[in-house]
Design a protein around this motif. Structure first.
Motif, PDB file in Angstrom:
ATOM      1  N   GLY A 178      18.380  -1.329  -0.088  1.00 21.28           N
ATOM      2  CA  GLY A 178      17.763  -0.068   0.314  1.00 21.28           C
ATOM      3  C   GLY A 178      16.496   0.212  -0.474  1.00 21.28           C
ATOM      4  N   LEU A 179      16.552   0.005  -1.796  1.00 20.34           N
ATOM      5  CA  LEU A 179      15.369   0.211  -2.629  1.00 20.34           C
ATOM      6  C   LEU A 179      14.290  -0.819  -2.305  1.00 20.34           C
ATOM      7  N   GLY A 180      14.722  -2.053  -2.063  1.00 19.62           N
ATOM      8  CA  GLY A 180      13.755  -3.077  -1.681  1.00 19.62           C
ATOM      9  C   GLY A 180      13.074  -2.747  -0.372  1.00 19.62           C
ATOM     10  N   PHE A 181      13.847  -2.220   0.580  1.00 12.50           N
ATOM     11  CA  PHE A 181      13.274  -1.814   1.867  1.00 12.50           C
ATOM     12  C   PHE A 181      12.209  -0.737   1.673  1.00 12.50           C
ATOM     13  N   LEU A 182      12.524   0.289   0.893  1.00 13.08           N
ATOM     14  CA  LEU A 182      11.571   1.376   0.679  1.00 13.08           C
ATOM     15  C   LEU A 182      10.311   0.873  -0.026  1.00 13.08           C
ATOM     16  N   ALA A 183      10.490  -0.009  -1.003  1.00 12.61           N
ATOM     17  CA  ALA A 183       9.335  -0.557  -1.715  1.00 12.61           C
ATOM     18  C   ALA A 183       8.443  -1.365  -0.776  1.00 12.61           C
ATOM     19  N   CYS A 184       9.062  -2.188   0.063  1.00 14.94           N
ATOM     20  CA  CYS A 184       8.288  -3.000   1.002  1.00 14.94           C
ATOM     21  C   CYS A 184       7.633  -2.144   2.074  1.00 14.94           C
ATOM     22  N   LEU A 185       8.332  -1.094   2.522  1.00 13.48           N
ATOM     23  CA  LEU A 185       7.747  -0.198   3.522  1.00 13.48           C
ATOM     24  C   LEU A 185       6.521   0.511   2.955  1.00 13.48           C
ATOM     25  N   PHE A 186       6.620   0.924   1.684  1.00 13.60           N
ATOM     26  CA  PHE A 186       5.467   1.553   1.038  1.00 13.60           C
ATOM     27  C   PHE A 186       4.319   0.548   0.898  1.00 13.60           C
ATOM     28  N   GLY A 187       4.656  -0.679   0.490  1.00 13.72           N
ATOM     29  CA  GLY A 187       3.624  -1.701   0.368  1.00 13.72           C
ATOM     30  C   GLY A 187       2.959  -1.997   1.699  1.00 13.72           C
ATOM     31  N   GLN A 188       3.766  -2.036   2.755  1.00 13.99           N
ATOM     32  CA  GLN A 188       3.199  -2.268   4.087  1.00 13.99           C
ATOM     33  C   GLN A 188       2.262  -1.135   4.474  1.00 13.99           C
ATOM     34  N   ALA A 189       2.649   0.104   4.149  1.00 10.31           N
ATOM     35  CA  ALA A 189       1.807   1.252   4.480  1.00 10.31           C
ATOM     36  C   ALA A 189       0.477   1.196   3.736  1.00 10.31           C
ATOM     37  N   VAL A 190       0.522   0.838   2.464  1.00  9.61           N
ATOM     38  CA  VAL A 190      -0.716   0.755   1.667  1.00  9.61           C
ATOM     39  C   VAL A 190      -1.637  -0.342   2.204  1.00  9.61           C
ATOM     40  N   ALA A 191      -1.070  -1.530   2.420  1.00  9.81           N
ATOM     41  CA  ALA A 191      -1.881  -2.644   2.920  1.00  9.81           C
ATOM     42  C   ALA A 191      -2.345  -2.386   4.345  1.00  9.81           C
ATOM     43  N   GLY A 192      -1.456  -1.813   5.173  1.00  9.06           N
ATOM     44  CA  GLY A 192      -1.824  -1.540   6.557  1.00  9.06           C
ATOM     45  C   GLY A 192      -2.935  -0.523   6.663  1.00  9.06           C
ATOM     46  N   ARG A 193      -2.903   0.496   5.805  1.00  4.34           N
ATOM     47  CA  ARG A 193      -3.977   1.493   5.816  1.00  4.34           C
ATOM     48  C   ARG A 193      -5.312   0.852   5.444  1.00  4.34           C
ATOM     49  N   ALA A 194      -5.281  -0.047   4.476  1.00  2.89           N
ATOM     50  CA  ALA A 194      -6.520  -0.720   4.080  1.00  2.89           C
ATOM     51  C   ALA A 194      -7.099  -1.526   5.246  1.00  2.89           C
ATOM     52  N   VAL A 195      -6.231  -2.240   5.950  1.00  4.12           N
ATOM     53  CA  VAL A 195      -6.676  -3.021   7.105  1.00  4.12           C
ATOM     54  C   VAL A 195      -7.232  -2.102   8.190  1.00  4.12           C
ATOM     55  N   TYR A 196      -6.502  -1.024   8.471  1.00  6.05           N
ATOM     56  CA  TYR A 196      -6.900  -0.085   9.524  1.00  6.05           C
ATOM     57  C   TYR A 196      -8.247   0.557   9.196  1.00  6.05           C
ATOM     58  N   ASN A 197      -8.418   0.948   7.931  1.00  4.09           N
ATOM     59  CA  ASN A 197      -9.685   1.572   7.543  1.00  4.09           C
ATOM     60  C   ASN A 197     -10.841   0.572   7.598  1.00  4.09           C
ATOM     61  N   ASP A 198     -10.571  -0.675   7.286  1.00  6.60           N
ATOM     62  CA  ASP A 198     -11.607  -1.698   7.428  1.00  6.60           C
ATOM     63  C   ASP A 198     -12.044  -1.817   8.891  1.00  6.60           C
ATOM     64  N   GLU A 199     -11.076  -1.747   9.802  1.00  7.42           N
ATOM     65  CA  GLU A 199     -11.396  -1.816  11.234  1.00  7.42           C
ATOM     66  C   GLU A 199     -12.224  -0.608  11.655  1.00  7.42           C
ATOM     67  N   LEU A 200     -11.862   0.586  11.140  1.00  6.39           N
ATOM     68  CA  LEU A 200     -12.591   1.797  11.492  1.00  6.39           C
ATOM     69  C   LEU A 200     -14.015   1.764  10.957  1.00  6.39           C
ATOM     70  N   ARG A 201     -14.180   1.309   9.717  1.00  3.37           N
ATOM     71  CA  ARG A 201     -15.524   1.232   9.141  1.00  3.37           C
ATOM     72  C   ARG A 201     -16.397   0.258   9.919  1.00  3.37           C
ATOM     73  N   ALA A 202     -15.810  -0.857  10.372  1.00 10.11           N
ATOM     74  CA  ALA A 202     -16.575  -1.832  11.149  1.00 10.11           C
ATOM     75  C   ALA A 202     -17.076  -1.238  12.460  1.00 10.11           C
ATOM     76  N   LEU A 203     -16.346  -0.233  12.946  1.00 14.66           N
ATOM     77  CA  LEU A 203     -16.741   0.429  14.196  1.00 14.66           C
ATOM     78  C   LEU A 203     -17.574   1.681  13.944  1.00 14.66           C
ATOM     79  N   GLY A 204     -17.835   1.964  12.673  1.00 12.08           N
ATOM     80  CA  GLY A 204     -18.631   3.129  12.337  1.00 12.08           C
ATOM     81  C   GLY A 204     -17.852   4.429  12.309  1.00 12.08           C
ATOM     82  N   ALA A 205     -16.524   4.350  12.258  1.00  6.45           N
ATOM     83  CA  ALA A 205     -15.681   5.546  12.233  1.00  6.45           C
ATOM     84  C   ALA A 205     -15.260   5.864  10.804  1.00  6.45           C
TER      85      ALA A 205
END
Length: 230
Positions: free
Chosen positions: A21-48
């Motif tokens: 359970g703790l491992g799941f929460l840690a990985c979910l948080f890590g996915q959220a942090v990394a996913g946000r970085a990827v998403y924001n990179d995509e937005l910046r590339a589009l000028g958003a």
């Protein structure tokens, strides 16, 4: 028993679920942090403008990535539960013994008049309650699979619509999205990996061992020993 002692006993008795359970929460948080970085990179590339962490957690980008993995995991357990009722693998601890194919007798399953004094009440209830309880794990796993697959389709439709809007195209409704290659590509890439993992575990555990694990046979067990756990 003192508070710390109760806590230690709880952690010992539930170590597997707590650790995962703790491992799941840690990985979910890590996915959220990394996913946000990827998403924001995509937005910046589009000028958003980039999005905040809180806004990303409610985005279709995050939701579809999470739910597409959940549905495949629950599919794995659902299929494995039902397949192992009727299918066997000689020598695998993941399989039951060769002569026990099928639902097995009431005596073997300890239901009805064969229930023990410490059996769950519904195991001896008879009728629809006993029938439902006898299949409750499979029913719940199937429901979780279907629910998370539906959630994936909804989040995927929203994500797909966002991408089309960025390309100055009209988004498509959910009823059309579930027939698109985007939806089925996401679905099949998860399904094939889960089936490969389960199949690999079933056959590799015939010949390989992990000392002390109930998912493995005892180290000295014969390769042909079936349904034996360490």
């Amino acid at each position: 028993m003192t508070g710390p002692s109760r806590l230690l006993r709880f952690l010992r008795d539930n170590g597997l679920s707590v650790a995962f359970g703790l491992g799941f929460l840690a990985c979910l948080f890590g996915q959220a942090v990394a996913g946000r970085a990827v998403y924001n990179d995509e937005l910046r590339a589009l000028g958003a403008d980039p999005v905040s962490f809180a806004r990303y957690l409610s985005s279709a980008h995050f939701a579809v990535d999470v739910t597409e993995n959940w549905q495949s995991e629950y599919l794995q357990f659902f299929l494995f539960l039902f397949a192992t009722v009727w299918l066997v693998q000689r020598g695998s601890p993941e399989s039951k013994e060769m002569h026990k194919v099928g639902l097995e007798s009431d005596e073997e399953q300890q239901v009805g008049r064969h229930a023990r004094h410490d059996s769950p009440r519904w195991a001896a209830a008879g009728g629809i309650r006993e029938t439902l309880y006898s299949r409750s794990l499979g029913i719940v796993m199937a429901s979780l699979f279907l629910g998370s697959w539906y959630a994936q389709s909804v989040a995927g439709a929203a994500r797909y619509g966002e991408q089309r809007l960025l390309d100055f195209e009209e988004p498509v409704p959910w009823t059309e999205y579930v027939f698109t290659s985007d939806f089925w590509s996401r679905t099949f890439q998860n399904w094939q990996s889960e089936l490969l993992a389960v199949g690999s575990m079933a056959i590799l555990s015939v010949y390989l061992r992990q000392r002390g694990s109930p998912e493995s046979k005892p180290v000295g067990a014969a390769h042909k020993s079936t349904g034996v756990e360490g």
